[in-house]
Design an enzyme around this catalytic site. Structure first.
Site, PDB file in Angstrom:
ATOM      1  N   ASP A 178      44.187  45.588  35.469  1.00  0.00           N
ATOM      2  CA  ASP A 178      43.809  44.893  34.245  1.00  0.00           C
ATOM      3  C   ASP A 178      43.067  43.655  34.735  1.00  0.00           C
ATOM      4  O   ASP A 178      43.689  42.718  35.224  1.00  0.00           O
ATOM      5  CB  ASP A 178      45.037  44.502  33.419  1.00  0.00           C
ATOM      6  CG  ASP A 178      44.657  43.832  32.093  1.00  0.00           C
ATOM      7  OD1 ASP A 178      43.548  43.251  32.018  1.00  0.00           O
ATOM      8  OD2 ASP A 178      45.456  43.879  31.150  1.00  0.00           O
ATOM      9  N   HIS A 179      41.734  43.667  34.644  1.00  0.00           N
ATOM     10  CA  HIS A 179      40.953  42.608  35.297  1.00  0.00           C
ATOM     11  C   HIS A 179      41.285  41.224  34.756  1.00  0.00           C
ATOM     12  O   HIS A 179      41.036  40.224  35.428  1.00  0.00           O
ATOM     13  CB  HIS A 179      39.447  42.885  35.178  1.00  0.00           C
ATOM     14  CG  HIS A 179      38.896  42.743  33.798  1.00  0.00           C
ATOM     15  ND1 HIS A 179      38.833  43.790  32.910  1.00  0.00           N
ATOM     16  CD2 HIS A 179      38.366  41.672  33.161  1.00  0.00           C
ATOM     17  CE1 HIS A 179      38.298  43.370  31.788  1.00  0.00           C
ATOM     18  NE2 HIS A 179      38.011  42.093  31.905  1.00  0.00           N
ATOM     19  N   HIS A 241      45.165  43.590  27.690  1.00  0.00           N
ATOM     20  CA  HIS A 241      44.913  42.180  27.990  1.00  0.00           C
ATOM     21  C   HIS A 241      45.853  41.240  27.231  1.00  0.00           C
ATOM     22  O   HIS A 241      46.504  40.367  27.812  1.00  0.00           O
ATOM     23  CB  HIS A 241      43.471  41.813  27.652  1.00  0.00           C
ATOM     24  CG  HIS A 241      42.448  42.660  28.331  1.00  0.00           C
ATOM     25  ND1 HIS A 241      42.625  43.186  29.588  1.00  0.00           N
ATOM     26  CD2 HIS A 241      41.210  43.065  27.929  1.00  0.00           C
ATOM     27  CE1 HIS A 241      41.551  43.879  29.935  1.00  0.00           C
ATOM     28  NE2 HIS A 241      40.691  43.819  28.945  1.00  0.00           N
TER      29      HIS A 241
END
Length: 504
Positions: A178-179, A241
Site C-alpha cells: 500500500d504505497h 489507504h
C-alpha cells in the site's frame, strides 16, 4: 555506511506502466545510494517479445529524469535482463528458472529472490503456483513476494486470492504494498504520537472530540475510467489507504517499535471498528459523483462523460463517512473520513480536533453557550508535508478577544526533493525483510469486512448522480453528515475560491 543488499528481482509485468513510472526509478535511486550495487540483477518478464537491449533502453528512458551519468546508466542497466513470458505456460517458467539460476551465479546473489507481481490480481495465484512448482524459489536465500492492490474485490474474493498465494508462500514471505504506507508523513504519525507525551497523554476520548482524515484529488479519473468504473472510491481508497491511516491513528501504543508489535496493534484497532448494519450505513456514510464544473479558468466534464465510463454509471467518485471504534480509548469519538476526485485541491491531511475547554471564561455577556475555538493538530501528508497546531491566544489591542494562532512547520522543498519516494522505501524494506509498512492478511480481511456491508447497502439503491460539481469539496450530504452533530470539516479550501469568485 550504507549496506549493500544482494537480490534477484523478477518483475512480472516488466513492460507495464507501474514498472516504468515507479519500480525502475526506485531501483536506480537505491543503486545510486549503494543499497544495491554490484550484487543485484533484474529480470523483466511480460508477453511482449523484447530483447535485453530494448529492455535496457526502456529502463534508461524511465530513469532519464533522475539525470544519471553515462557511467551510472551503463552500469545500472547492465544488470537488467528480459524474457518474454506467458503466465499460463509452464515451460516458460522453466526457462525463467534457468535464467534466474544463471544470474544468481553471475552476480553472487546468495539465492535471494524478490518476485514482484506488477500485474492484474487474477494472475497472482497462477504465477505463485508456478514459481513454486517449477522450483524458481531457492532453498538457501530468501524468497519474497510483492503484490499490488487491489487485493480482491470483497472479502470472499480476497480470501480466495490469499488461499491461492498461501499455497506457495507463507505469510512472512508476502509483502502486500500500500504505497501510502511508504509516505514520509504517514510513517510520521507514529513519531507524533509515541514520541511526544504532550500528545500521547491526550490521545483518547477524554480530550479528543473527533478525528478527520481527508484524501482529496483534484484530478478526475483520467485514462483510468474503465478500471475506476468497476471500482469506485470505496474500493479504490477506503478499503486500503484510509483504513490503514485510521488504524495507525487509533492503535494502542506498541510495547516496542517492532514489525510484529505494530502489526498486532493495527489489527486490534481494525477489529475494534464498528461494523454497521444497513440502516447504520445509510446514517453514517454518503457518496457522490462529480458533474460538470468550473474552477477559475478551468472547465471540467462530468464523470459520466469521461472515456471508458458508462453513461448511466452509479459508481461513486466521492465518499464521506463516520467510523466509531468500540474500545475504551475511543469511546464516543467519531473518525470522519472523506475522499474524492475532482475536488478543489489535491491534498491529504489529518485533523485531530481536541475538545474545547469546559467553560469559556472569556465569554461576553455571560453567554453560557459561548465556546472557545478548538485546538487542532494537523498532519499534512501531501503535497506539502509537515505539522501545525492551532492554539488560542489573545488578540492584540484593547480588550480580551481570543485569536486562534497556528504554529506551523513544513518540510522544505529541498528536503521533499531529497526524501526517498514511497516505492523506494518499500522496496528497501522488502530487501531487508521488514514488513512493518506492508499490510498483513488479517488487516486486509478486517478491512473488507468493514467495507463489504457499505458496498452491499449502496448496491441496493440508485442515487441521483451527479450530486456535486467538479472543483468543489463534495456534495452537500458530506457537510450535513457533520453538521447534524454540530461539527464541521476543518479543511475547506473551497471557501477561498468562492470568496475570489473562482468557484460558484
Amino acid at each position: 555506511m550504507v549496506q549493500e543488499n544482494k537480490a534477484l528481482f523478477i518483475i512480472f509485468g516488466g513492460t507495464g506502466d507501474l514498472a516504468k513510472r515507479k519500480l525502475y526509478p526506485s531501483l536506480f535511486r537505491l543503486f545510486k545510494k549503494g543499497n544495491i550495487r554490484k550484487h543485484f540483477a533484474v529480470i523483466g518478464t511480460a508477453r511482449r517479445e523484447w530483447s535485453n537491449e530494448h529492455f535496457r533502453e526502456v529502463v534508461a528512458e524511465s530513469i532519464a529524469s533522475l539525470n544519471p551519468t553515462q557511467e551510472e546508466l551503463t552500469e545500472f542497466t547492465s544488470h537488467f535482463y528480459y524474457q518474454a513470458h506467458n503466465v499460463d505456460n509452464t515451460s516458460e517458467y522453466q526457462l525463467l528458472g534457468k535464467l534466474a539460476d544463471s544470474l544468481d551465479e553471475t552476480y553472487d546473489l546468495d539465492g535471494n529472490r524478490l518476485f514482484y507481481l506488477a500485474m492484474a490480481p487474477r494472475f497472482f495465484g497462477t504465477i505463485s503456483k508456478h514459481i513454486k512448482s517449477e522450483n524458481i524459489m531457492t532453498e538457501k536465500g530468501f524468497n519474497r513476494l510483492i503484490i499490488e492492490k487491489p487485493f480482491g474485490t470483497d472479502y470472499n474474493t480476497a480470501r480466495e486470492l490469499n488461499d491461492a498465494i498461501a499455497g506457495s508462500f507463507n505469510e512472512e514471505q508476502i509483502f502486500r504494498i500500500d504505497h501510502y504506507l511508504g509516505k514520509e508523513m504517514i510513517q510520521n504519525i507514529s513519531a507524533v504520537r509515541f514520541g511526544n507525551n504532550i500528545f500521547e497523554s491526550l490521545w483518547n476520548h477524554k480530550y479528543i472530540d473527533n478525528i478527520q482524515v481527508t484524501l482529496a484529488e483534484s484530478v478526475g479519473v483520467e485514462e483510468r475510467g474503465g478500471y475506476y468504473d468497476q471500482s469506485g472510491a470505496l474500493k479504490d481508497m477506503l478499503q486500503n489507504h484510509i483504513l490503514q491511516v485510521v488504524a495507525l491513528l487509533a492503535m494502542e501504543p506498541p510495547t516496542v517499535f517492532s514489525e510484529e508489535a505494530i502489526r498486532t496493534e493495527k489489527i486490534n484497532a481494525l477489529k475494534s471498528i464498528r461494523i454497521y448494519n444497513e440502516e447504520e450505513v445509510k446514517e453514517n456514510f454518503v457518496r457522490g459523483q462529480y458533474g460538470v464544473g468550473e474552477l477559475g479558468d478551468q472547465t471540467f466534464v462530468s464523470y459520466k462523460d469521461e472515456p471508458g465510463v458508462s453513461p448511466d454509471s452509479q459508481t461513486e467518485t466521492f465518499l464521506a463517512g463516520k467510523f466509531m471504534i468500540d474500545n475504551f480509548r475511543w469511546s464516543g469519538v467519531p473518525f470522519y473520513v472523506r475522499t474524492g476526485k475532482r475536488m478543489t485541491e489535491k491534498g491529504t491531511r489529518i485533523n485531530i480536533v481536541f475538545k474545547s475547554t469546559p467553560i469559556n471564561v472569556f465569554r461576553e455577556n455571560n453567554d453560557l453557550n459561548s465556546q472557545l475555538p478548538e485546538n487542532v493538530l494537523t498532519i499534512y501528508i501531501q503535497p506539502t508535508e509537515g505539522f501545525s497546531l492551532t492554539l488560542n491566544g489573545k488578540e492584540m489591542g484593547d480588550g480580551f478577544n481570543i485569536d486562534p494562532v497556528k504554529l506551523d512547520y513544513r518540510h522544505s522543498q529541498e528536503n521533499l526533493y531529497n526524501s526517498p519516494e514511497a516505492y523506494e522505501k518499500l522496496i528497501l524494506d522488502c530487501l531487508k525483510g521488514d514488513a512493518t509498512n506492508f499490510t498483513h492478511w488479517d488487516e486486509v480481511a478486517n478491512s473488507w469486512k468493514i467495507v463489504d456491508i457499505i458496498r452491499e447497502t449502496w448496491d441496493k439503491g440508485d442515487v441521483d448522480f451527479p450530486n456535486y460539481s467538479a472543483g468543489s469539496m463534495g456534495p452537500d450530504c458530506a457537510f450535513n453528515l457533520l453538521a447534524k452533530e454540530n461539527r464541521q470539516w476543518i479543511w475547506h479550501p473551497d471557501t477561498w475560491y468562492k470568496e475570489q469568485g473562482l468557484l460558484k
